[in-house]
Write a protein that holds these residues in place. Structure first.
Motif, mmCIF file in Angstrom:
data_model
loop_
_atom_site.group_PDB
_atom_site.id
_atom_site.type_symbol
_atom_site.label_atom_id
_atom_site.label_comp_id
_atom_site.label_asym_id
_atom_site.label_seq_id
_atom_site.Cartn_x
_atom_site.Cartn_y
_atom_site.Cartn_z
ATOM 1 N N GLY A 265 55.210 71.999 64.981
ATOM 2 C CA GLY A 265 54.484 73.226 65.272
ATOM 3 C C GLY A 265 53.144 73.072 65.946
ATOM 4 O O GLY A 265 52.285 73.927 65.789
ATOM 5 N N ILE A 266 52.938 72.004 66.705
ATOM 6 C CA ILE A 266 51.692 71.928 67.456
ATOM 7 C C ILE A 266 51.918 72.538 68.834
ATOM 8 O O ILE A 266 53.048 72.606 69.318
ATOM 9 N N GLU A 267 50.861 72.991 69.437
ATOM 10 C CA GLU A 267 50.948 73.525 70.789
ATOM 11 C C GLU A 267 49.998 72.729 71.659
ATOM 12 O O GLU A 267 48.820 72.616 71.356
ATOM 13 N N SER A 268 50.518 72.160 72.737
ATOM 14 C CA SER A 268 49.706 71.347 73.637
ATOM 15 C C SER A 268 49.430 72.112 74.917
ATOM 16 O O SER A 268 50.331 72.716 75.495
ATOM 17 N N VAL A 269 48.180 72.072 75.345
ATOM 18 C CA VAL A 269 47.761 72.661 76.615
ATOM 19 C C VAL A 269 47.220 71.506 77.441
ATOM 20 O O VAL A 269 46.320 70.787 76.999
ATOM 21 N N TYR A 270 47.760 71.312 78.640
ATOM 22 C CA TYR A 270 47.404 70.144 79.424
ATOM 23 C C TYR A 270 47.605 70.433 80.916
ATOM 24 O O TYR A 270 48.271 71.391 81.301
ATOM 25 N N LEU A 271 47.013 69.577 81.730
ATOM 26 C CA LEU A 271 47.146 69.690 83.173
ATOM 27 C C LEU A 271 48.226 68.718 83.634
ATOM 28 O O LEU A 271 48.180 67.530 83.320
ATOM 29 N N TRP A 272 49.239 69.221 84.324
ATOM 30 C CA TRP A 272 50.318 68.375 84.822
ATOM 31 C C TRP A 272 50.674 68.829 86.237
ATOM 32 O O TRP A 272 50.995 69.987 86.448
ATOM 33 N N GLN A 273 50.579 67.905 87.186
ATOM 34 C CA GLN A 273 50.886 68.152 88.596
ATOM 35 C C GLN A 273 50.125 69.378 89.122
ATOM 36 O O GLN A 273 50.679 70.236 89.803
ATOM 37 N N GLY A 274 48.832 69.435 88.769
ATOM 38 C CA GLY A 274 47.959 70.485 89.264
ATOM 39 C C GLY A 274 48.077 71.831 88.577
ATOM 40 O O GLY A 274 47.393 72.780 88.951
ATOM 41 N N GLU A 275 48.930 71.957 87.593
ATOM 42 C CA GLU A 275 49.145 73.228 86.884
ATOM 43 C C GLU A 275 48.815 73.067 85.403
ATOM 44 O O GLU A 275 49.120 72.045 84.795
ATOM 45 N N VAL A 276 48.214 74.106 84.828
ATOM 46 C CA VAL A 276 47.983 74.121 83.376
ATOM 47 C C VAL A 276 49.304 74.463 82.698
ATOM 48 O O VAL A 276 49.946 75.462 83.028
ATOM 49 N N GLN A 277 49.727 73.613 81.782
ATOM 50 C CA GLN A 277 50.984 73.783 81.060
ATOM 51 C C GLN A 277 50.691 74.032 79.583
ATOM 52 O O GLN A 277 49.708 73.508 79.047
ATOM 53 N N THR A 278 51.564 74.763 78.928
ATOM 54 C CA THR A 278 51.490 74.974 77.479
ATOM 55 C C THR A 278 52.885 74.755 76.919
ATOM 56 O O THR A 278 53.838 75.386 77.373
ATOM 57 N N ASP A 279 52.994 73.836 75.963
ATOM 58 C CA ASP A 279 54.293 73.528 75.363
ATOM 59 C C ASP A 279 54.187 73.405 73.851
ATOM 60 O O ASP A 279 53.191 72.909 73.325
ATOM 61 N N SER A 280 55.243 73.830 73.166
ATOM 62 C CA SER A 280 55.381 73.559 71.736
ATOM 63 C C SER A 280 55.889 72.139 71.602
ATOM 64 O O SER A 280 56.824 71.744 72.301
ATOM 65 N N GLU A 281 55.271 71.380 70.719
ATOM 66 C CA GLU A 281 55.648 69.983 70.539
ATOM 67 C C GLU A 281 55.594 69.619 69.055
ATOM 68 O O GLU A 281 55.247 70.438 68.211
ATOM 69 N N GLU A 282 55.937 68.383 68.788
ATOM 70 C CA GLU A 282 55.814 67.795 67.459
ATOM 71 C C GLU A 282 54.942 66.556 67.633
ATOM 72 O O GLU A 282 55.050 65.852 68.638
ATOM 73 N N LEU A 283 54.057 66.315 66.678
ATOM 74 C CA LEU A 283 53.169 65.161 66.729
ATOM 75 C C LEU A 283 53.679 64.088 65.783
ATOM 76 O O LEU A 283 53.959 64.367 64.618
ATOM 77 N N LEU A 284 53.783 62.868 66.279
ATOM 78 C CA LEU A 284 54.102 61.722 65.436
ATOM 79 C C LEU A 284 52.797 60.989 65.151
ATOM 80 O O LEU A 284 52.035 60.672 66.074
ATOM 81 N N ILE A 285 52.535 60.747 63.869
ATOM 82 C CA ILE A 285 51.372 59.974 63.440
ATOM 83 C C ILE A 285 51.935 58.662 62.906
ATOM 84 O O ILE A 285 52.615 58.644 61.880
ATOM 85 N N ILE A 286 51.675 57.592 63.617
ATOM 86 C CA ILE A 286 52.315 56.295 63.373
ATOM 87 C C ILE A 286 51.289 55.314 62.818
ATOM 88 O O ILE A 286 50.242 55.109 63.422
ATOM 89 N N LYS A 287 51.591 54.702 61.660
ATOM 90 C CA LYS A 287 50.712 53.698 61.068
ATOM 91 C C LYS A 287 51.323 52.325 61.270
ATOM 92 O O LYS A 287 52.461 52.084 60.862
ATOM 93 N N THR A 288 50.550 51.429 61.912
ATOM 94 C CA THR A 288 51.086 50.121 62.261
ATOM 95 C C THR A 288 49.974 49.084 62.370
ATOM 96 O O THR A 288 48.796 49.390 62.201
ATOM 97 N N ARG A 289 50.377 47.871 62.678
ATOM 98 C CA ARG A 289 49.432 46.780 62.921
ATOM 99 C C ARG A 289 48.842 46.925 64.325
ATOM 100 O O ARG A 289 49.545 47.326 65.251
ATOM 101 N N GLU A 290 47.607 46.546 64.470
ATOM 102 C CA GLU A 290 46.982 46.550 65.795
ATOM 103 C C GLU A 290 47.746 45.644 66.759
ATOM 104 O O GLU A 290 47.921 45.977 67.925
#
Length: 190
Positions: free
Chosen positions: A122-147
């Motif tokens: 349920g996150i919503e991302s707003v970003y610039l892609w190929q010169g256009e402002v885009q808005t998409d529903s996405e899912e965020l992965l929070i990954i815990k790992t070794r450096e």
């Protein structure tokens, strides 16, 4: 449940509002831990002392070395004498939907590229892609790992992701529960 009283001043009136009344919907209550965790990771609280003074640096200085060196911070470091843990990171990756999030998270853990992947829908991302402002529903992965696994994890994400340019952003874990960090080390490959 979070509760507490806060005073709010208006032009000619002073009233008390309980935090419980502000945080009344279940949607807000479910997201508060996520928002708090994100703020703690993003702002980098550090240099906490047992004295009454509290130091806070909202932008900890990070220096990125070569691809094999990783990054270092001038803030708190995990106990150097504790050989049971390794330098660890949290990595953010966004995915377009639940199915791709499940699939990518499972493959990352199966390959021992991370100890744990949290899927935040349920996150919503707003970003610039190929010169256009885009808005998409996405899912965020929070990954815990070794450096040390960041390069392998990044390559795995690029090879198994639907996007042309997938997000892979790493933040250092400056400290935490030693038993959890030991588990993270033991659950990932060398």
């Amino acid at each position: 449940m979070i509760s507490g009283k806060y005073s709010v001043a208006s032009k000619n009136m002073r009233s008390e509002i309980t935090l419980t009344s502000i945080v009344s919907t279940s949607a807000v209550r479910r997201r508060l831990p996520i928002v708090g965790a994100f703020c703690m990771l993003s702002l980098g609280l550090h240099n906490l002392h047992s004295s009454s003074s509290l130091s806070f640096n909202p932008l900890p200085r990070l220096s990125f070395g070569s691809k094999t060196q990783g990054f270092r911070s001038s803030g708190i470091r995990m106990e150097a004498s504790n050989q049971k843990t390794v330098p660890s990171i949290v990595v953010y990756v966004t995915v377009p939907n639940k199915e791709s999030g499940k699939k990518l998270a499972a493959s990352i853990v199966k390959e021992k590229l991370a100890a744990c992947v949290n899927r935040v829908p349920g996150i919503e991302s707003v970003y610039l892609w190929q010169g256009e402002v885009q808005t998409d529903s996405e899912e965020l992965l929070i990954i815990k790992t070794r450096e040390s696994l960041l390069n392998a994890l990044t390559e795995h994400v690029k090879a198994n992701h639907e996007y042309d340019v997938p997000e892979v952003i790493a933040l250092p874990i400056m400290g935490g529960s030693i038993p959890y960090l030991e588990w993270l080390k033991n659950s990932t490959r060398d």
